[in-house]
Design an enzyme around this catalytic site. Structure first.
Site: not given
Length: 348
Positions: A120, A124, A185, A187-188, A224, A253
């Site tokens: 993915n 967010f 994460s 993805n940011t 995390k 994560n």
């Protein structure tokens, strides 16, 4: 719901929705769970069938079962009453950000059934911290501990991240039983840089102070971490946690690694984003074991990554996790997996 029934009927139907678009399947599943959560008799009946029968007190919070729902499944807390009905002993909503944001462009979610994995790059996508606070005020008590994962808004520069996190903590502080600081994460843009020792020290220090100002009994803060960190980098994160009295860590994560994919699914593996699922299991267990060894077992750990069966959950617990969380394993195996783990832990 038996595992065979779930796999042969419900999962097959869900996986075929929207010509196989996993995000369409996710949204329709969530819509069904929202409807279920509004039918109290159904919720009660399911909870009797799937609920845990053991209590676990971790960082001062009592959990009625060892299995939690990982962040990402119900970002905006839309189906909160449904998750405990399926046996989850805690629910972690989010990751939520200060500002509402649509997330990354679609497509951004890829299912790899042969490898039992998901990639993915959602980014967010959520309605924002204030909207989640309003929903939680309306819903009331969930019935199990509620964790809230907070992250940085994409529009917020990294050097202004502290205030971004602080706003979310302030808005949601009355509702969470613990807060997960998501700095891992992939993805940011720039987010994982907040795991660097100096940046994390500043962020965690400010959030700890904010929590103490908000209540005479501050809510537990957890960090995390990414599975892609080296042992030295994890050790530095743990030192920051010790310096600021962090209540625990969530390990781990999603990963940028692509180990464990079948040959047929390696082309899909080239898609950008974080990978979750069975291929992450060994690394998640190794990180949990490292944290437990490095801290002498003194720092609570929520283990997450690659749990698809009872054995995987028990191995994570034996490695040093106090609780486990499911996401991808739940997608592939269904609620029966939660029940099996609950029963296995109770029988130990």
């Amino acid at each position: 719901m038996g595992s065979v029934v779930y796999k042969q009927l419900l999962r097959r139907t869900l996986f075929s929705l929207g010509q196989g678009d996993p995000e369409v399947a996710h949204e329709r599943t969530m819509a069904a769970l929202v409807r279920l959560s509004k039918v109290p008799p159904a919720v009660t009946a399911l909870r009797r069938a799937f609920g845990g029968k053991t209590q676990h007190t971790v960082f001062g919070v009592t959990f009625p079962g060892p299995v939690g729902l990982a962040a990402g499944m119900d970002k905006d807390g839309r189906a909160l009453k449904a998750w405990p009905a399926m046996g989850f002993g805690h629910v972690e909503v989010g990751t939520v950000t200060r500002h509402a944001q649509p997330g990354n462009p679609k497509p951004r979610l890829y299912r790899l059934p042969e490898s039992e994995a998901i990639i993915n790059r959602m980014g967010f996508n959520n309605a924002g911290a204030d909207a989640l606070a309003a929903r939680l005020a309306e819903v009331g008590p969930v019935g199990v501990p509620l964790g809230i994962s907070i992250g940085k808004s994409k529009v917020t520069p990294v050097d202004e991240a502290v205030e971004d996190y602080r706003h979310s903590l302030r808005a949601l502080h009355p509702f969470g039983d613990y807060f997960a600081i998501n700095v891992s994460s992939p993805n940011t843009p720039g987010l994982r840089g907040l795991q660097d020792r100096a940046a994390l020290d500043a962020l965690v220090g400010e959030l700890r102070r904010e929590s103490q100002e908000l209540s005479s009994t501050p809510k537990p803060l957890l960090v995390k971490i990414a599975p892609d960190l080296t042992d030295q980098a994890i050790a530095e994160v743990l030192q920051v946690c010790a310096d600021h009295g962090v209540a625990g860590v969530i390990a781990t994560n999603t990963t940028l690694a692509r180990n464990g994919l079948t040959a047929a699914e390696r082309p899909v593996g080239a898609e950008a984003g974080g990978l979750s699922g069975r291929p992450l299991g060994l690394r998640a267990r190794d990180v949990v074991a490292f944290v437990a060894k490095e801290t002498g077992g003194a720092l609570p750990v929520i283990g997450v990554g690659g749990v698809f069966d009872v054995d995987g959950a028990l191995r994570l617990l034996d490695a040093g996790a106090d609780l486990v969380q499911l996401y991808t394993g739940f997608v592939f195996e269904g609620p029966q997996l939660v029940r099996r783990i609950n029963r296995a832990v109770a029988a130990r």
